[in-house]
Every structure is written in structure tokens, then in C-alpha cells.
Design an enzyme around this catalytic site. Structure first.
Site, PDB file in Angstrom:
ATOM      1  N   ASP A   2       3.992 -30.669  24.437  1.00  0.00           N
ATOM      2  CA  ASP A   2       2.371 -31.804  24.039  1.00  0.00           C
ATOM      3  C   ASP A   2       1.844 -31.194  24.532  1.00  0.00           C
ATOM      4  OD1 ASP A   2       2.915 -34.872  25.315  1.00  0.00           O
ATOM      5  OD2 ASP A   2       1.045 -34.096  25.022  1.00  0.00           O
ATOM      6  N   ASP A  25       1.067 -28.204  19.105  1.00  0.00           N
ATOM      7  CA  ASP A  25      -0.431 -29.652  18.617  1.00  0.00           C
ATOM      8  C   ASP A  25       1.100 -29.559  16.995  1.00  0.00           C
ATOM      9  OD1 ASP A  25      -0.552 -30.953  15.620  1.00  0.00           O
ATOM     10  OD2 ASP A  25      -3.163 -30.281  17.027  1.00  0.00           O
ATOM     11  N   VAL A  26       1.962 -30.768  16.755  1.00  0.00           N
ATOM     12  CA  VAL A  26       2.709 -30.652  15.724  1.00  0.00           C
ATOM     13  C   VAL A  26       2.351 -30.544  14.705  1.00  0.00           C
ATOM     14  CG1 VAL A  26       5.095 -31.798  17.932  1.00  0.00           C
ATOM     15  CG2 VAL A  26       2.918 -32.827  15.829  1.00  0.00           C
ATOM     16  N   ASN A  53       8.847 -37.266  18.897  1.00  0.00           N
ATOM     17  CA  ASN A  53       8.227 -38.465  19.630  1.00  0.00           C
ATOM     18  C   ASN A  53       7.095 -38.431  19.390  1.00  0.00           C
ATOM     19  OD1 ASN A  53       8.033 -40.893  21.635  1.00  0.00           O
ATOM     20  ND2 ASN A  53       6.575 -39.337  22.937  1.00  0.00           N
ATOM     21  N   TYR A  83      -0.076 -46.777   9.944  1.00  0.00           N
ATOM     22  CA  TYR A  83       1.049 -46.235  10.509  1.00  0.00           C
ATOM     23  C   TYR A  83       2.213 -46.696  10.650  1.00  0.00           C
ATOM     24  CZ  TYR A  83       3.679 -46.845  15.482  1.00  0.00           C
ATOM     25  OH  TYR A  83       4.592 -46.786  16.324  1.00  0.00           O
ATOM     26  N   LYS A  88       5.424 -44.368   9.962  1.00  0.00           N
ATOM     27  CA  LYS A  88       7.009 -44.225  10.422  1.00  0.00           C
ATOM     28  C   LYS A  88       7.836 -45.017   9.174  1.00  0.00           C
ATOM     29  CE  LYS A  88       5.915 -43.183  14.549  1.00  0.00           C
ATOM     30  NZ  LYS A  88       6.689 -42.677  15.394  1.00  0.00           N
ATOM     31  N   THR A  93       3.832 -48.946  26.424  1.00  0.00           N
ATOM     32  CA  THR A  93       3.158 -47.449  26.548  1.00  0.00           C
ATOM     33  C   THR A  93       1.654 -47.577  26.524  1.00  0.00           C
ATOM     34  OG1 THR A  93       3.780 -46.641  24.215  1.00  0.00           O
ATOM     35  CG2 THR A  93       5.283 -46.630  25.538  1.00  0.00           C
ATOM     36  N   THR A 139       0.330 -48.623  22.857  1.00  0.00           N
ATOM     37  CA  THR A 139       0.322 -49.891  23.422  1.00  0.00           C
ATOM     38  C   THR A 139      -0.481 -51.160  23.929  1.00  0.00           C
ATOM     39  OG1 THR A 139       2.131 -50.706  24.343  1.00  0.00           O
ATOM     40  CG2 THR A 139       2.626 -50.443  21.730  1.00  0.00           C
TER      41      THR A 139
END
Length: 249
Positions: A35, A61-62, A88, A154, A158, A189, A192
Site C-alpha cells: 500500500d 506506489d504502483v 486492487n 474512472y 476501468k 468502502t 464510495t
């Protein structure tokens, strides 16, 4: 279900990511929690009271391909090669960024995290997963299929995750690596909260489903574990809606 299989979950400190961590631990995995907020990931481990030989936190940090490779190498040095990768980590769009340069910058931001992040971590993990004939599970979205009220950036990101899943499945399949995705609808979550705090928006989303209730993070984690497991041994290139029937309506 899993016998000490090594799993890495990105965006693991809360929400769907944390639910996946818990399910994978229950199923017998050793889990690396990656994370960008290391303290939050470590706090989650402390709260679960899980021993370090079963679960560890890593800052990641992806967006940084070199950092992705470094974390995978660290996990390999501690436990061995990855057998499961759950991509994720993701961010949502800001509603005030809808025009001109602001929108362009927002598209760049979401593509960097939601799409390039998936690619970076998948490529960093590819050699391990080939060695273990492992599995990748990406977290796509209802917006991979339909244009909801979500931010345009977004939805675009996706949609790209869904296609990236299929192309990774094509390229890694000959090595025995399966690549699938889940596509959640509305999940309660922190990401949201803006929907949950808008009664009309929440009601409209829920009423479109057959089950008439929003999902909880664990409702998504179950299908993730299934897709990562031997029960889905001949399933690859699939983007599985987990949406309470929204798309079937």
C-alpha cells in the site's frame, strides 16, 4: 485451499484490498500487503494480530515500476516466489475535474494508477508467476461495461483494466498463468463515501440491482479468492461482474 501460497495484494490497507487479505489468510496463504500508506497497512496487520511469518506490510506506489520490482523481490527473498497477485490499488475521479486541462490531467492521474499500476505490478511479478504457474486477479468495475454516473476518467481507466486483463491472459497463458478480473458494482468502502452520503444516488444504484443491497468488501473478496484458486483452474481472460445483478437488469 492454499498451502502457504505467497500472495501479494496492492491497495491492501482498507476496503476490498483488506477483505482480500483476510480471505487469503483464512485460505492458507502468506500475504504481502502492499500500500502507498505503509502505516495504514501495518495498523491493519496489528489489528488482525497476524504473525509476521504470515503477513507483512510493504510500502508501494504502483505508478513506480522500479518500486514494484523491488517489492516483489523483497517478498521473494522472505518467502519465495509469488503464486497470487491481486491488483486492487486504485483511485477515483474528482468531480471538479471535468473540463479542459483539468480533465486531461485527471485522465493522466487515473490511468497512471488504475491502468499502468496494474501493468507495472503484473510485469514485475510475471517471472514468479510463471515459475509457480500462478494467478493474477485484477479489480475492474461495473464501469468497465457501462457508463454509470462515475467520473469519465474512472470509467475509461476501468474499461482499460478489463481489456488489459484479457491481453495479459493471452500473453501469460502459455506459461500456465491465469489472469482474470472481478468487476464490482457499488461496494461500501471509503472510496464510495460520496455515493453513500448522497441518498438519491445511493437509492438509484441499489434499485438497479436484483438483490437491492450494496455489496460489502467481503462480497468481492470471495470471488477474488475463487478466481485465484485451483477451483478456477481453466478460467482465464474473464471479467466477472460482482454487481448484485445490475448488468442483468
Amino acid at each position: 485451499m492454499f498451502d502457504d501460497t505467497i500472495a501479494l495484494v496492492s491497495g491492501a490497507s482498507q476496503g476490498i484490498g483488506l477483505a482480500c487479505v483476510k480471505r487469503l489468510l483464512q485460505a492458507g496463504c502468506r500475504v504481502a500487503m502492499a500500500d502507498i500508506a505503509l502505516a495504514s497497512a501495518q495498523a491493519a496487520i496489528d489489528q488482525m494480530e497476524i504473525a509476521p511469518d504470515r503477513c507483512r506490510a510493504f510500502q508501494l506506489d504502483v505508478r513506480d515500476a522500479a518500486q514494484c520490482a523491488s517489492v516483489v523481490a523483497q517478498v521473494r527473498a522472505i518467502w519465495g516466489p509469488l503464486g497470487i497477485l491481486v491488483n486492487n490499488a486504485g483511485v477515483s475521479g474528482r468531480k471538479d475535474c471535468m473540463e479542459g486541462e483539468a480533465l486531461s490531467a485527471e485522465v493522466d492521474r487515473l490511468m497512471d494508477v488504475n491502468v499502468k499500476g496494474v501493468l507495472n505490478l503484473s510485469m514485475a511479478s510475471a517471472d514468479d508467476l510463471k515459475a509457480t504457474r500462478g494467478a493474477i486477479v485484477n479489480v475492474a468495475s461495473l464501469t468497465s461495461f457501462v457508463a454509470t454516473r462515475a467520473h469519465i476518467a474512472y470509467g475509461a481507466s476501468k474499461g482499460a483494466v478489463a481489456q488489459l486483463t484479457k491481453f495479459l491472459a493471452r500473453d501469460l497463458g502459455p506459461f500456465g498463468v491465469r489472469v482474470n478480473a472481478v468487476a464490482p458494482g457499488l461496494v461500501m468502502t471509503p472510496l464510495t463515501q460520496h455515493i453513500a452520503s448522497n441518498p438519491e444516488h445511493l437509492r438509484n444504484m441499489v434499485e438497479r440491482t436484483f438483490l437491492k443491497v450494496p455489496a460489502q468488501p467481503d462480497d468481492i473478496a470471495g470471488p477474488v479468492v475463487f478466481l485465484a484458486s485451483a477451483m478456477a483452474a481453466h478460467v482465464t481472460g474473464v471479467v466477472l461482474p460482482v454487481d448484485g445483478g445490475y448488468l442483468a437488469n
